[in-house]
Design an enzyme around this catalytic site. Structure first.
Site, PDB file in Angstrom:
ATOM      1  N   GLY A   1       0.716  -9.437  -1.669  1.00 31.86           N
ATOM      2  CA  GLY A   1       1.546  -9.206  -2.841  1.00 31.86           C
ATOM      3  C   GLY A   1       2.851  -8.479  -2.574  1.00 31.86           C
ATOM      4  O   GLY A   1       3.571  -8.760  -1.608  1.00 31.86           O
ATOM      5  N   ILE A   2       3.166  -7.521  -3.432  1.00 31.99           N
ATOM      6  CA  ILE A   2       4.421  -6.789  -3.352  1.00 31.99           C
ATOM      7  C   ILE A   2       4.527  -6.015  -2.044  1.00 31.99           C
ATOM      8  O   ILE A   2       5.573  -6.016  -1.390  1.00 31.99           O
ATOM      9  CB  ILE A   2       4.558  -5.845  -4.571  1.00 31.99           C
ATOM     10  CG1 ILE A   2       4.784  -6.669  -5.853  1.00 31.99           C
ATOM     11  CG2 ILE A   2       5.698  -4.854  -4.364  1.00 31.99           C
ATOM     12  CD1 ILE A   2       4.719  -5.854  -7.126  1.00 31.99           C
TER      13      ILE A   2
ATOM     14  N   SER B   1       4.466   0.809 -12.400  1.00 28.77           N
ATOM     15  CA  SER B   1       4.268  -0.390 -13.215  1.00 28.77           C
ATOM     16  C   SER B   1       4.910  -0.202 -14.580  1.00 28.77           C
ATOM     17  O   SER B   1       5.028   0.929 -15.074  1.00 28.77           O
ATOM     18  CB  SER B   1       2.767  -0.668 -13.403  1.00 28.77           C
ATOM     19  OG  SER B   1       2.540  -1.672 -14.376  1.00 28.77           O
TER      20      SER B   1
ATOM     21  N   THR C   1       2.239   1.330   2.287  1.00 30.05           N
ATOM     22  CA  THR C   1       0.801   1.269   2.025  1.00 30.05           C
ATOM     23  C   THR C   1       0.466   0.007   1.225  1.00 30.05           C
ATOM     24  O   THR C   1       1.296  -0.511   0.483  1.00 30.05           O
ATOM     25  CB  THR C   1       0.317   2.521   1.268  1.00 30.05           C
ATOM     26  OG1 THR C   1       0.788   2.499  -0.082  1.00 30.05           O
ATOM     27  CG2 THR C   1       0.779   3.797   1.952  1.00 30.05           C
ATOM     28  N   GLY C   2      -0.754  -0.474   1.410  1.00 30.32           N
ATOM     29  CA  GLY C   2      -1.182  -1.688   0.714  1.00 30.32           C
ATOM     30  C   GLY C   2      -0.291  -2.865   1.042  1.00 30.32           C
ATOM     31  O   GLY C   2       0.184  -3.563   0.148  1.00 30.32           O
ATOM     32  N   ALA C   3      -0.089  -3.099   2.353  1.00 27.01           N
ATOM     33  CA  ALA C   3       0.948  -4.039   2.783  1.00 27.01           C
ATOM     34  C   ALA C   3       0.442  -5.419   3.180  1.00 27.01           C
ATOM     35  O   ALA C   3       1.211  -6.224   3.685  1.00 27.01           O
ATOM     36  CB  ALA C   3       1.723  -3.436   3.949  1.00 27.01           C
ATOM     37  N   SER C   4      -0.830  -5.709   2.957  1.00 24.91           N
ATOM     38  CA  SER C   4      -1.348  -6.997   3.422  1.00 24.91           C
ATOM     39  C   SER C   4      -1.115  -8.136   2.436  1.00 24.91           C
ATOM     40  O   SER C   4      -1.100  -9.302   2.825  1.00 24.91           O
ATOM     41  CB  SER C   4      -2.847  -6.885   3.714  1.00 24.91           C
ATOM     42  OG  SER C   4      -3.555  -6.501   2.555  1.00 24.91           O
TER      43      SER C   4
ATOM     44  N   TYR D   1      -5.490   1.845 -15.401  1.00 27.95           N
ATOM     45  CA  TYR D   1      -4.334   1.422 -14.624  1.00 27.95           C
ATOM     46  C   TYR D   1      -3.065   2.060 -15.178  1.00 27.95           C
ATOM     47  O   TYR D   1      -2.238   2.584 -14.421  1.00 27.95           O
ATOM     48  CB  TYR D   1      -4.223  -0.106 -14.654  1.00 27.95           C
ATOM     49  CG  TYR D   1      -3.131  -0.673 -13.782  1.00 27.95           C
ATOM     50  CD1 TYR D   1      -3.295  -0.761 -12.401  1.00 27.95           C
ATOM     51  CD2 TYR D   1      -1.946  -1.143 -14.333  1.00 27.95           C
ATOM     52  CE1 TYR D   1      -2.299  -1.288 -11.590  1.00 27.95           C
ATOM     53  CE2 TYR D   1      -0.942  -1.676 -13.542  1.00 27.95           C
ATOM     54  CZ  TYR D   1      -1.120  -1.746 -12.168  1.00 27.95           C
ATOM     55  OH  TYR D   1      -0.128  -2.272 -11.373  1.00 27.95           O
TER      56      TYR D   1
END
Length: 244
Positions: free
Chosen positions: A14-15, A140, A9-12, A153
């Site tokens: 950064g990490i 994190s 997920t969130g693969a577009s 966060y």
């Protein structure tokens, strides 16, 4: 050999992008999502296709269960299984605790924590049925020690670590491993708000005297996928900035 199927997920950017890219290059079948960064997703897809490697990218708002279901169902319909789930989707918020609104609370908690909860819930039935699986949450350093001016966060990432520990105990008898990777400061767009002076001050506090790179996290994720006896752990990759 049949490819392992991984949802990232969130693969577009950064990490998440580095994880999706590394696993694709290593022979995993990656199903990835983006929410708003369509151009970044398309550029990674094109980069991999030019090397003869396929990756599936779907637009999905994972703070919404319906979208999470659609992402998981896509993988199950196309590949009949999900072997690995990488919960990386997340956003940050920088500001005073007293300025946090209910709207901002809902946004951060839903994107960072609820998405990990609901994605895990949607994949585990398939994993339980096959008596194997791996879930890796990207949390994190701030979930471990907290960060001034990043209360929401920090809360969301601490929640991910709690989810990791509890699920590891519950799903272990079903052959499913659950771990967290907790990065320190990494060279990504999420940290682009830091000035050069601020970065320099942080580096001076890090024993290895450098900021991490997305590939440092991706390498750990790959190891956690391949390892067969690690579960319920929070692995912090931070150059020695925080040592527990």
């Amino acid at each position: 050999m049949e490819k392992k199927v991984v949802i990232v997920t969130g693969a577009s950017k950064g990490i998440g992008r580095e994880i999706a890219k590394r696993l694709s290059l290593k022979g995993y079948q990656v199903v990835a999502n983006y929410h708003t960064s369509k151009e970044d997703a398309e550029s990674l897809k094109k980069e991999l296709e030019e090397q003869g490697i396929g990756i599936d990218f779907l637009k999905a708002d994972l703070s919404c269960r319906d979208d999470a279901k659609k992402l998981v169902q896509f993988a199950l319909n196309k590949y009949k299984k999900v072997d690995i789930l990488i919960n990386n989707a997340g956003i940050s918020e920088y500001g005073l605790f007293t300025d946090i609104t209910d709207e901002k609370w809902n946004q951060i908690i839903n994107v960072n924590l609820y998405s990990a909860f609901v994605m895990s819930q949607e994949v585990v039935q398939n994993m339980i049925a096959r008596k194997e699986g791996c879930i890796i949450n990207i949390s994190s350093i701030w979930g471990m020690v907290g960060a001034s001016l990043e209360v929401l966060y920090s809360i969301s990432k601490a929640g991910m670590d709690g989810l990791t520990k509890a699920l590891a105990k519950e799903l272990g008898p079903s052959g499913i491993r659950v771990n967290s990777v907790a990065p320190g400061i990494i060279e990504t767009q999420m940290n682009s708000h830091l000035t050069e002076e601020e970065k320099k001050a942080i580096v001076e506090e890090i024993p290895l005297e450098k900021i991490g790179k997305p590939e440092d996290i991706a390498k750990c994720v790959e190891w956690l996928i391949e390892d067969k006896y690690t579960t319920g752990q929070i692995i912090s990759i931070n150059g020695g900035w925080v040592i527990n």
